[in-house]
Design a protein around this motif. Structure first.
Motif, PDB file in Angstrom:
ATOM      1  N   SER A 592      -6.082   4.621   1.279  1.00  0.00           N
ATOM      2  CA  SER A 592      -4.871   5.434   1.192  1.00  0.00           C
ATOM      3  C   SER A 592      -5.053   6.760   1.901  1.00  0.00           C
ATOM      4  CB  SER A 592      -4.506   5.699  -0.266  1.00  0.00           C
ATOM      5  OG  SER A 592      -5.352   6.698  -0.806  1.00  0.00           O
ATOM      6  N   VAL A 593      -3.942   7.289   2.358  1.00  0.00           N
ATOM      7  CA  VAL A 593      -3.897   8.679   2.835  1.00  0.00           C
ATOM      8  C   VAL A 593      -2.725   9.346   2.129  1.00  0.00           C
ATOM      9  CG1 VAL A 593      -4.879   8.375   5.135  1.00  0.00           C
ATOM     10  CG2 VAL A 593      -2.429   7.988   4.803  1.00  0.00           C
ATOM     11  N   ASN A 594      -2.741  10.664   2.140  1.00  0.00           N
ATOM     12  CA  ASN A 594      -1.598  11.397   1.615  1.00  0.00           C
ATOM     13  C   ASN A 594      -0.886  11.946   2.837  1.00  0.00           C
ATOM     14  OD1 ASN A 594       0.029  12.554  -0.416  1.00  0.00           O
ATOM     15  ND2 ASN A 594      -1.805  12.775  -1.691  1.00  0.00           N
ATOM     16  N   ASP A 595       0.036  11.150   3.370  1.00  0.00           N
ATOM     17  CA  ASP A 595       0.677  11.497   4.639  1.00  0.00           C
ATOM     18  C   ASP A 595       1.520  12.769   4.473  1.00  0.00           C
ATOM     19  OD1 ASP A 595       1.524  10.337   7.420  1.00  0.00           O
ATOM     20  OD2 ASP A 595       3.380  10.995   6.454  1.00  0.00           O
ATOM     21  N   VAL A 613     -13.830  -1.855  14.652  1.00  0.00           N
ATOM     22  CA  VAL A 613     -13.634  -1.963  16.097  1.00  0.00           C
ATOM     23  C   VAL A 613     -12.184  -2.286  16.448  1.00  0.00           C
ATOM     24  CG1 VAL A 613     -14.401  -3.148  18.201  1.00  0.00           C
ATOM     25  CG2 VAL A 613     -16.007  -2.779  16.311  1.00  0.00           C
ATOM     26  N   LEU A 614     -11.634  -3.266  15.785  1.00  0.00           N
ATOM     27  CA  LEU A 614     -10.300  -3.731  16.195  1.00  0.00           C
ATOM     28  C   LEU A 614      -9.177  -2.931  15.552  1.00  0.00           C
ATOM     29  CD1 LEU A 614     -11.030  -7.563  16.009  1.00  0.00           C
ATOM     30  CD2 LEU A 614     -11.094  -6.079  18.006  1.00  0.00           C
ATOM     31  N   LYS A 615      -9.485  -2.146  14.550  1.00  0.00           N
ATOM     32  CA  LYS A 615      -8.480  -1.344  13.856  1.00  0.00           C
ATOM     33  C   LYS A 615      -7.267  -2.201  13.473  1.00  0.00           C
ATOM     34  CE  LYS A 615      -9.990   2.816  16.302  1.00  0.00           C
ATOM     35  NZ  LYS A 615     -11.298   2.671  15.725  1.00  0.00           N
ATOM     36  N   ASP A 616      -7.586  -3.386  12.955  1.00  0.00           N
ATOM     37  CA  ASP A 616      -6.553  -4.358  12.607  1.00  0.00           C
ATOM     38  C   ASP A 616      -6.056  -4.061  11.186  1.00  0.00           C
ATOM     39  OD1 ASP A 616      -4.937  -6.554  12.521  1.00  0.00           O
ATOM     40  OD2 ASP A 616      -6.557  -8.012  12.278  1.00  0.00           O
ATOM     41  N   VAL A 617      -5.212  -3.040  11.080  1.00  0.00           N
ATOM     42  CA  VAL A 617      -4.782  -2.595   9.746  1.00  0.00           C
ATOM     43  C   VAL A 617      -3.264  -2.403   9.707  1.00  0.00           C
ATOM     44  CG1 VAL A 617      -6.933  -1.427   9.146  1.00  0.00           C
ATOM     45  CG2 VAL A 617      -5.181  -0.187  10.388  1.00  0.00           C
ATOM     46  N   THR A 618      -2.762  -2.345   8.504  1.00  0.00           N
ATOM     47  CA  THR A 618      -1.319  -2.154   8.337  1.00  0.00           C
ATOM     48  C   THR A 618      -1.066  -1.195   7.167  1.00  0.00           C
ATOM     49  OG1 THR A 618       0.755  -3.307   8.024  1.00  0.00           O
ATOM     50  CG2 THR A 618      -1.118  -4.258   6.913  1.00  0.00           C
ATOM     51  N   PHE A 619       0.081  -0.542   7.204  1.00  0.00           N
ATOM     52  CA  PHE A 619       0.363   0.527   6.229  1.00  0.00           C
ATOM     53  C   PHE A 619       1.666   0.282   5.465  1.00  0.00           C
ATOM     54  CE2 PHE A 619      -2.630   2.445   9.046  1.00  0.00           C
ATOM     55  CZ  PHE A 619      -3.301   3.386   8.281  1.00  0.00           C
ATOM     56  N   ARG A 620       1.784   0.897   4.300  1.00  0.00           N
ATOM     57  CA  ARG A 620       3.045   0.981   3.562  1.00  0.00           C
ATOM     58  C   ARG A 620       3.030   2.280   2.747  1.00  0.00           C
ATOM     59  NH1 ARG A 620       3.733  -2.926   6.036  1.00  0.00           N
ATOM     60  NH2 ARG A 620       4.980  -4.760   5.622  1.00  0.00           N
ATOM     61  N   VAL A 621       4.194   2.868   2.637  1.00  0.00           N
ATOM     62  CA  VAL A 621       4.333   4.035   1.769  1.00  0.00           C
ATOM     63  C   VAL A 621       4.323   3.527   0.322  1.00  0.00           C
ATOM     64  CG1 VAL A 621       5.883   5.923   1.137  1.00  0.00           C
ATOM     65  CG2 VAL A 621       5.635   5.270   3.540  1.00  0.00           C
ATOM     66  N   ALA A 622       3.555   4.185  -0.552  1.00  0.00           N
ATOM     67  CA  ALA A 622       3.477   3.753  -1.955  1.00  0.00           C
ATOM     68  C   ALA A 622       4.761   4.155  -2.695  1.00  0.00           C
ATOM     69  CB  ALA A 622       2.275   4.410  -2.627  1.00  0.00           C
ATOM     70  N   SER A 664      -1.500   0.886  -5.052  1.00  0.00           N
ATOM     71  CA  SER A 664      -0.420   1.773  -4.577  1.00  0.00           C
ATOM     72  C   SER A 664       0.141   2.610  -5.723  1.00  0.00           C
ATOM     73  CB  SER A 664       0.680   0.970  -3.879  1.00  0.00           C
ATOM     74  OG  SER A 664       1.536   0.358  -4.810  1.00  0.00           O
ATOM     75  N   HIS A 665       0.180   2.032  -6.919  1.00  0.00           N
ATOM     76  CA  HIS A 665       0.646   2.811  -8.075  1.00  0.00           C
ATOM     77  C   HIS A 665      -0.362   3.899  -8.433  1.00  0.00           C
ATOM     78  CE1 HIS A 665       4.369   0.848  -9.037  1.00  0.00           C
ATOM     79  NE2 HIS A 665       3.802  -0.305  -8.750  1.00  0.00           N
ATOM     80  N   MET A 666      -1.647   3.570  -8.257  1.00  0.00           N
ATOM     81  CA  MET A 666      -2.690   4.555  -8.555  1.00  0.00           C
ATOM     82  C   MET A 666      -2.542   5.776  -7.635  1.00  0.00           C
ATOM     83  SD  MET A 666      -6.817   4.123  -8.045  1.00  0.00           S
ATOM     84  CE  MET A 666      -6.703   4.049  -6.258  1.00  0.00           C
ATOM     85  N   ILE A 667      -2.383   5.527  -6.322  1.00  0.00           N
ATOM     86  CA  ILE A 667      -2.333   6.688  -5.405  1.00  0.00           C
ATOM     87  C   ILE A 667      -1.023   7.461  -5.563  1.00  0.00           C
ATOM     88  CG2 ILE A 667      -3.982   5.789  -3.726  1.00  0.00           C
ATOM     89  CD1 ILE A 667      -1.496   5.033  -1.983  1.00  0.00           C
ATOM     90  N   LEU A 668       0.007   6.757  -6.033  1.00  0.00           N
ATOM     91  CA  LEU A 668       1.276   7.451  -6.265  1.00  0.00           C
ATOM     92  C   LEU A 668       1.185   8.340  -7.509  1.00  0.00           C
ATOM     93  CD1 LEU A 668       4.123   7.650  -5.069  1.00  0.00           C
ATOM     94  CD2 LEU A 668       4.831   5.892  -6.678  1.00  0.00           C
ATOM     95  N   ASP A 669       0.667   7.749  -8.590  1.00  0.00           N
ATOM     96  CA  ASP A 669       0.498   8.517  -9.839  1.00  0.00           C
ATOM     97  C   ASP A 669      -0.361   9.754  -9.602  1.00  0.00           C
ATOM     98  OD1 ASP A 669       1.898   6.788 -11.332  1.00  0.00           O
ATOM     99  OD2 ASP A 669       0.214   5.997 -12.509  1.00  0.00           O
ATOM    100  N   LEU A 670      -1.416   9.579  -8.812  1.00  0.00           N
ATOM    101  CA  LEU A 670      -2.388  10.658  -8.631  1.00  0.00           C
ATOM    102  C   LEU A 670      -2.179  11.345  -7.278  1.00  0.00           C
ATOM    103  CD1 LEU A 670      -5.466   8.652  -9.995  1.00  0.00           C
ATOM    104  CD2 LEU A 670      -4.005  10.228 -11.275  1.00  0.00           C
ATOM    105  N   GLY A 671      -0.959  11.253  -6.786  1.00  0.00           N
ATOM    106  CA  GLY A 671      -0.632  11.789  -5.456  1.00  0.00           C
ATOM    107  C   GLY A 671      -0.842  13.286  -5.338  1.00  0.00           C
ATOM    108  N   ASP A 672      -0.778  13.993  -6.468  1.00  0.00           N
ATOM    109  CA  ASP A 672      -1.005  15.442  -6.421  1.00  0.00           C
ATOM    110  C   ASP A 672      -2.496  15.761  -6.311  1.00  0.00           C
ATOM    111  OD1 ASP A 672      -1.272  14.281  -8.969  1.00  0.00           O
ATOM    112  OD2 ASP A 672      -1.185  16.242  -9.933  1.00  0.00           O
ATOM    113  N   GLU A 673      -3.346  14.760  -6.518  1.00  0.00           N
ATOM    114  CA  GLU A 673      -4.792  14.985  -6.533  1.00  0.00           C
ATOM    115  C   GLU A 673      -5.535  14.302  -5.377  1.00  0.00           C
ATOM    116  OE1 GLU A 673      -6.449  16.931  -8.314  1.00  0.00           O
ATOM    117  OE2 GLU A 673      -5.510  17.235 -10.253  1.00  0.00           O
TER     118      GLU A 673
END
Ligand code: ACO
Length: 703
Positions: A592-595, A613-622, A664-673
């Motif tokens: 996660s990142v805090n965009d 190497v391939l940076k084969d990743v995908t993102f979603r906003v929590a 995703s719920h964890m990073i949202l709940d703790l988004g201030d931290e």
């Protein structure tokens, strides 16, 4: 923002131009001139301290001198004079402020911008801008801007953060034959923002498609919410995707979260269709403003030329809507409208001999077939046919078929006659393009719209029971020690509080305790250095795996401590983690990142070389819904590895999707931290066997 207030701002009954000028060429002159030329039916009041008459209108020295109600004011005085002008507007009970003036936050004067917003809010006024071209509306015959004229009339409305682009688009609406009802320049968005305008345009009866040019959103979540609630297609071109906060990230996820990926994810979650460039924004806007969504994947292409048919077929595959052969009964019927050597498979090649009757018959029949969800009609200009007649044939066929819920786009490839014929088609609501791939791309946007609408309607995943208080306790402990980096053990405590399946991990502070804990967990075990000062444990020689007996545990304990001290003498060592050795599984990474724009944002990808190497990743906003989580698993290039390749059984995608939702719920709940986090590697097992988070990293926000 209040709907009525936005009406007063963008469809005012009366307007003052404060800073009106009698000098042609000045912005204050042009705005008055434009208001008059556009046929605006309300009263226009020029305000200027010295002039008495501008363009035949009586001038007032101050807005407060106008003897009638003024609903909105266009402001074209220099920046330093704007606060007083807004104060006067407030006292005059003006409702909307269109602040054209530059010289605010965009050039370092945030203080002046805050000041004008404060005054506007004190009087309950809405403020558009500052630093804008103005606002234009065909249906209101309103050109309250210094753009040269009202755009070609149409059903789309554009909101743009770049004023210069508005002016460019204004003229291009005529050359590109794409009509707009409104063009709104939003500039610095000091008050009214894109989300406000999305909501307002969604209620506007003269707008069928909302087109956005975005440089940077301030409140990404408000934008997502406004778009999710809209009932019209929204298309957005995001500029500036190359230089976004990927610098100085402490986690894998942080270094991979570029604007293109995060905005792309946010658009998808918001139900916003993306445009790849300005040209594509025009093409897609035309289709989205004129045609219904495409409800299924069955696209039929009717053509008189094999070449353009092949180009369109290639484009369909490239844009994600590959062609299928038409059902036999459809092919049999279509064969009646072509010579022997034609092809009824799909593309339907009527051949170069095709005149408007064949087009008429084929289009009329095909559009009515239940199998067909959308249609692209192609035509190459030949000497034996007349483009205008073909266009009439297509138009009449669609009208006579009486089918309204299926989209059609057209491409005529030829000269002036073809261009003229396409203009006629556009006038009757059939989007037409110069090249087959453009027509295909346009119809694909209508398919995307339908798919996105379904995605947006998905409900959020119910999450596993969590213990936020326990997680916050761990964070408080770390903060007390003035640290931002959590140890693996601390990070895993937080993961555990959110039901994430971590490998059992215990902290040993002595060699004897290490043996004791290894026996408790059961051999074999993994041992890792625990130090907030050593982020890359393997690099420090701080990881030993597959330790099968007490002797190896004792030896590992000593070696790990020696290595850590050699690596970083001043590192604070908490001890050594004794960890259950999870069996081998497919390695994936969650993070996660805090965009800065969208807040807590999830990442998923295959681990190891795939992420490195391939940076084969995908993102979603929590938060991530279950459907979104499953789509994340499917959209990385390495997706087949999860679904099972070369005799490998499929991995437990359901369990992985659930973990993604919980994470995703964890990073949202703790988004201030939480600033950044990684679960890497996560080992995913065969279907039904779940997964294990082998390592965890959490970095807190600076406060
Ligand atoms: N009340 C009423 N009128 C006033 C006041 C006042 N308090 N103060 C000044 N005026 C009058 C002036 O007397 C003048 O009229 P005049 O020609 O009769 O003398 C008029 O307002 C304009 O003032 P000027 O000092 O002449 O300023 P000028 O017209 O040169 O510039 C402007 C003003 C256009 C607002 C300028 O400061 C500015 O911000 N320009 C950039 C605007 C812009 O580009 N915005 C869009 C950005 S997006 C893009 O890039 C396209």
């Amino acid at each position: 923002m209040d709907h009525e207030l936005l009406n007063q701002l963008l469809k005012p009954k009366t307007i003052a131009v404060v800073g009106a000028s009698s000098v042609p060429g000045k912005i204050g002159y042009t705005v008055v001139d434009n208001l008059l030329k556009s046929g605006y039916s309300g009263e226009v009041y020029p305000i200027n301290p010295t002039a008495t008459e501008i363009l035949g209108l009586k001038v007032y020295p101050n807005i407060k001198d106008v003897p009638a109600y003024v609903e909105a004011a266009v402001i074209t005085v220099p920046a330093k004079a704007v606060p007083q002008v807004i104060e006067d507007c407030g006292q005059k009970k003006v409702k909307g402020l269109i602040v054209i003036t530059s010289g605010f936050a965009e050039s370092g004067r945030r203080d002046l911008e805050d000041q004008i917003v404060e005054i506007a809010h004190r009087y309950g006024m809405a403020l558009l801008g500052p630093n804008i071209v103005g606002t234009l509306s065909n249906s209101d015959k309103l050109n309250a801007s210094f753009a040269p004229f009202l755009p070609l009339n149409g059903k789309a409305s554009l909101v743009t953060q770049s004023g210069a682009l508005l002016i460019a688009i204004d003229a291009a609406t005529y050359t590109r034959n794409v009509g707009f009802d409104k063009l709104v320049s939003i500039g610095n968005m000091a008050d009214v923002n894109i989300a406000d305008l999305v909501t307002w345009l969604d209620d506007d009866p003269n707008t069928t498609c909302i087109s956005l040019y975005i440089e940077g959103l301030r409140d990404g979540r408000q934008f997502i919410e406004a778009c999710q609630h809209a009932h019209k297609p929204i298309i957005a071109l995001k500029a500036g995707v190359s230089a976004h906060g990927a610098a100085a990230a402490a986690s894998h996820t942080g270094s991979l979260a570029g604007a293109a990926k995060v905005y792309g994810a946010a658009f998808q979650q918001a139900g916003v269709i993306g445009a790849s460039d300005l040209s594509n924004l025009f093409d897609r806007t035309l289709a989205l403003s004129l045609q219904p969504p495409m409800k299924g994947d069955n696209l039929i292409i009717i053509t008189n030329g094999g070449g353009v048919g092949v180009l369109a077929t290639d484009a369909a595959e490239k844009f994600g809507l590959p062609l299928k052969f038409a059902p036999e009964e459809v092919q049999n019927e279509l064969k009646k409208y072509m010579p022997e050597f034609g092809s009824a498979k799909n593309p339907i090649d009527l051949t170069g001999q095709a005149g408007n009757e064949w087009y008429y018959d084929a289009v009329r029949y095909a559009i009515a077939q239940p199998w067909v969800d959308g249609m692209v009609v192609l035509y190459c200009e030949t000497a034996i046919t007349n483009p205008t007649e073909i266009a009439h044939g297509i138009e009449k066929a669609l009208k006579d078929a009486g089918i309204h819920g299926k989209p059609v786009t057209v491409s005529f490839v030829g000269g002036e006659k073809s261009v003229a014929a396409m203009s006629e088609l556009i006038k009757v609501g059939i989007p037409a393009y110069q090249a087959p791939d453009m027509a295909v791309n346009a119809i694909v946007s209508l398919r995307e719209y339908e798919n996105l609408s379904h995605m947006v309607a998905e409900s959020a995943a119910p999450c596993a029971p969590s213990n936020q208080a326990a997680a916050r306790e761990v964070i408080a402990r770390v903060r007390e020690q003035q640290r931002l980096t959590l140890t693996e053990i601390e990070a895993k405590e937080i993961f555990l509080a959110y039901g994430l399946p971590i490998t059992r991990t215990l902290l040993a502070k002595s060699e004897n305790e290490a043996v004791e804990l290894a026996q408790k967990i059961g051999f074999p075990v993994v041992m890792k250095i625990v130090s907030p000062d050593i982020l890359h444990k393997s690099d420090a020689g701080g990881v030993r795996v597959n330790l099968k007996d007490t002797a190896s545990v004792r030896e590992a304990y000593r070696t790990i401590l020696t290595n850590a001290k050699n690596y970083k003498a001043e590192a604070k060592i908490h001890g050594v983690a004794i960890q259950e050795m999870a069996p081998w599984g497919t390695e994936v990474i969650l993070g996660s990142v805090n965009d800065p724009t969208f807040g807590p944002t999830m990442m998923f990808g295959l681990g190891g070389i795939f992420v490195e190497v391939l940076k084969d990743v995908t993102f979603r906003v929590a938060p991530v819904t279950r459907g979104q989580a499953l789509r994340m698993l499917g959209e990385i290039r390495g997706a087949p590895i999860l679904s099972g390749v070369r005799g490998e059984s499929p991995r437990d995608r359901e369990a992985l999707a659930e973990v993604l939702c919980n994470y995703s719920h964890m990073i949202l709940d703790l988004g201030d931290e939480i600033a950044e986090s990684d679960a890497n590697p996560v080992l995913v097992y065969e279907e039904g066997r779940g997964l294990k988070v082998a390592d965890a990293r959490i970095i807190l926000k600076k406060k």
